[in-house]
Design a protein around this motif. Sequence first.
Motif, PDB file in Angstrom:
ATOM      1  N   GLU A 206       0.809  -1.207   0.000  1.00 22.75           N
ATOM      2  CA  GLU A 206       0.000   0.000   0.000  1.00 22.75           C
ATOM      3  C   GLU A 206       0.851   1.270   0.000  1.00 22.75           C
ATOM      4  O   GLU A 206       0.435   2.286  -0.571  1.00 22.75           O
ATOM      5  CB  GLU A 206      -0.969   0.010   1.189  1.00 22.75           C
ATOM      6  CG  GLU A 206      -0.355   0.081   2.552  1.00 22.75           C
ATOM      7  CD  GLU A 206      -1.415   0.158   3.636  1.00 22.75           C
ATOM      8  OE1 GLU A 206      -2.595   0.347   3.292  1.00 22.75           O
ATOM      9  OE2 GLU A 206      -1.066   0.033   4.824  1.00 22.75           O
ATOM     10  N   GLY A 207       2.037   1.213   0.614  1.00 21.44           N
ATOM     11  CA  GLY A 207       2.901   2.384   0.602  1.00 21.44           C
ATOM     12  C   GLY A 207       3.291   2.781  -0.810  1.00 21.44           C
ATOM     13  O   GLY A 207       3.274   3.965  -1.176  1.00 21.44           O
ATOM     14  N   GLU A 208       3.632   1.776  -1.615  1.00 21.52           N
ATOM     15  CA  GLU A 208       3.991   2.030  -3.005  1.00 21.52           C
ATOM     16  C   GLU A 208       2.788   2.502  -3.811  1.00 21.52           C
ATOM     17  O   GLU A 208       2.906   3.365  -4.694  1.00 21.52           O
ATOM     18  CB  GLU A 208       4.570   0.751  -3.614  1.00 21.52           C
ATOM     19  CG  GLU A 208       5.152   0.915  -4.995  1.00 21.52           C
ATOM     20  CD  GLU A 208       5.795  -0.356  -5.509  1.00 21.52           C
ATOM     21  OE1 GLU A 208       6.258  -0.362  -6.667  1.00 21.52           O
ATOM     22  OE2 GLU A 208       5.837  -1.353  -4.748  1.00 21.52           O
ATOM     23  N   LEU A 209       1.610   1.966  -3.485  1.00 18.91           N
ATOM     24  CA  LEU A 209       0.406   2.326  -4.226  1.00 18.91           C
ATOM     25  C   LEU A 209      -0.108   3.721  -3.882  1.00 18.91           C
ATOM     26  O   LEU A 209      -0.685   4.398  -4.742  1.00 18.91           O
ATOM     27  CB  LEU A 209      -0.701   1.301  -3.948  1.00 18.91           C
ATOM     28  CG  LEU A 209      -0.615  -0.034  -4.683  1.00 18.91           C
ATOM     29  CD1 LEU A 209      -1.633  -1.006  -4.137  1.00 18.91           C
ATOM     30  CD2 LEU A 209      -0.823   0.183  -6.181  1.00 18.91           C
ATOM     31  N   ILE A 210       0.089   4.153  -2.643  1.00 18.75           N
ATOM     32  CA  ILE A 210      -0.415   5.461  -2.220  1.00 18.75           C
ATOM     33  C   ILE A 210       0.125   6.573  -3.105  1.00 18.75           C
ATOM     34  O   ILE A 210      -0.596   7.515  -3.464  1.00 18.75           O
ATOM     35  CB  ILE A 210      -0.069   5.722  -0.739  1.00 18.75           C
ATOM     36  CG1 ILE A 210      -0.973   4.880   0.172  1.00 18.75           C
ATOM     37  CG2 ILE A 210      -0.224   7.200  -0.391  1.00 18.75           C
ATOM     38  CD1 ILE A 210      -0.623   4.975   1.638  1.00 18.75           C
ATOM     39  N   SER A 211       1.371   6.462  -3.475  1.00 17.53           N
ATOM     40  CA  SER A 211       1.986   7.502  -4.311  1.00 17.53           C
ATOM     41  C   SER A 211       1.407   7.509  -5.723  1.00 17.53           C
ATOM     42  O   SER A 211       1.548   8.499  -6.452  1.00 17.53           O
ATOM     43  CB  SER A 211       3.505   7.289  -4.380  1.00 17.53           C
ATOM     44  OG  SER A 211       3.806   6.040  -4.993  1.00 17.53           O
ATOM     45  N   LEU A 212       0.760   6.421  -6.110  1.00 19.61           N
ATOM     46  CA  LEU A 212       0.191   6.315  -7.453  1.00 19.61           C
ATOM     47  C   LEU A 212      -1.301   6.614  -7.480  1.00 19.61           C
ATOM     48  O   LEU A 212      -1.800   7.222  -8.430  1.00 19.61           O
ATOM     49  CB  LEU A 212       0.435   4.904  -8.009  1.00 19.61           C
ATOM     50  CG  LEU A 212       1.898   4.473  -8.123  1.00 19.61           C
ATOM     51  CD1 LEU A 212       1.989   3.010  -8.530  1.00 19.61           C
ATOM     52  CD2 LEU A 212       2.642   5.346  -9.127  1.00 19.61           C
TER      53      LEU A 212
END
Length: 270
Positions: A206-212
């Motif tokens: 989710e950390g990686e996805l939040i930026s997207l």
Amino acid sequence: MIFNRIKRQHWINLLGAAVLFSASATFANGPVGEHVNHLSDNIENYTEEVNWLNTKVEEMIIRYLNGGVEEAKPEQLVEYWEEVKFHSAIETNYVPVYASIWQGLFGIKGAIEDKAPIEEVRKQQLFLQQSLWQALGAVKLAAQYQDKGLTDHVTITQANPTNSLETLDAIKNRLDRVVAKYAEKLPKEAVSLVHDIYLNLFEGVEGELISLDANLVEDMEKDFNVVLPQAIAKADNIDQVRDVVNTMKGKIDDAHSLLSQSAEKRKDVF
């Protein structure tokens, strides 16, 4: 032409499912047998077991017609299913139809216990038969892949995903297990599995996805922590739970596309 396309797509779906050879050592009917690592050697036995199950169901329905619920003994259905080796063969290879088999079993059991008209009992019987034969087809495909060394053997623990894209694929696969647990009339285990998927898999990406796409992440967090657990607790049938899971899978596909596109952009930079 339309029929051929539908039939071809059906087998494409089975083929994709067959290669998802999941790796959990303990299933609903206890420890998985070594036979799942030698599928080709057991196809004939699995086929006999499917025929045996269909025969036992037919005998039960005949008893229901002649002597009612008490004579039918519908509680024996689950015992029949858990008795056969095919049980773990399909659970390790094609979880979506595994859930459908449980749905069919409880559909017949419930119809008989509710003293439903024979037409309703036969409807549930047909659904179960179709699910069993579909499952056997998936296992046969998995056997072909296993013989070619394209699938892993069942191991003691589940293999951990090595990157974010693999993690999303693992989430989709384990969401199918949530549906299966609900179908098995194990709602507490289903909810526990949902929490486990969220804590041990989704939180890792989710950390990686939040930026997207922060809104997508927020929406998926709600699905894991509110929508799906509530559906499991309140749903009247498996289709309602499956609908929620299918909606979640669509969002996971969106997340998969975002991560793939992000990875391609990074490649272009370097």
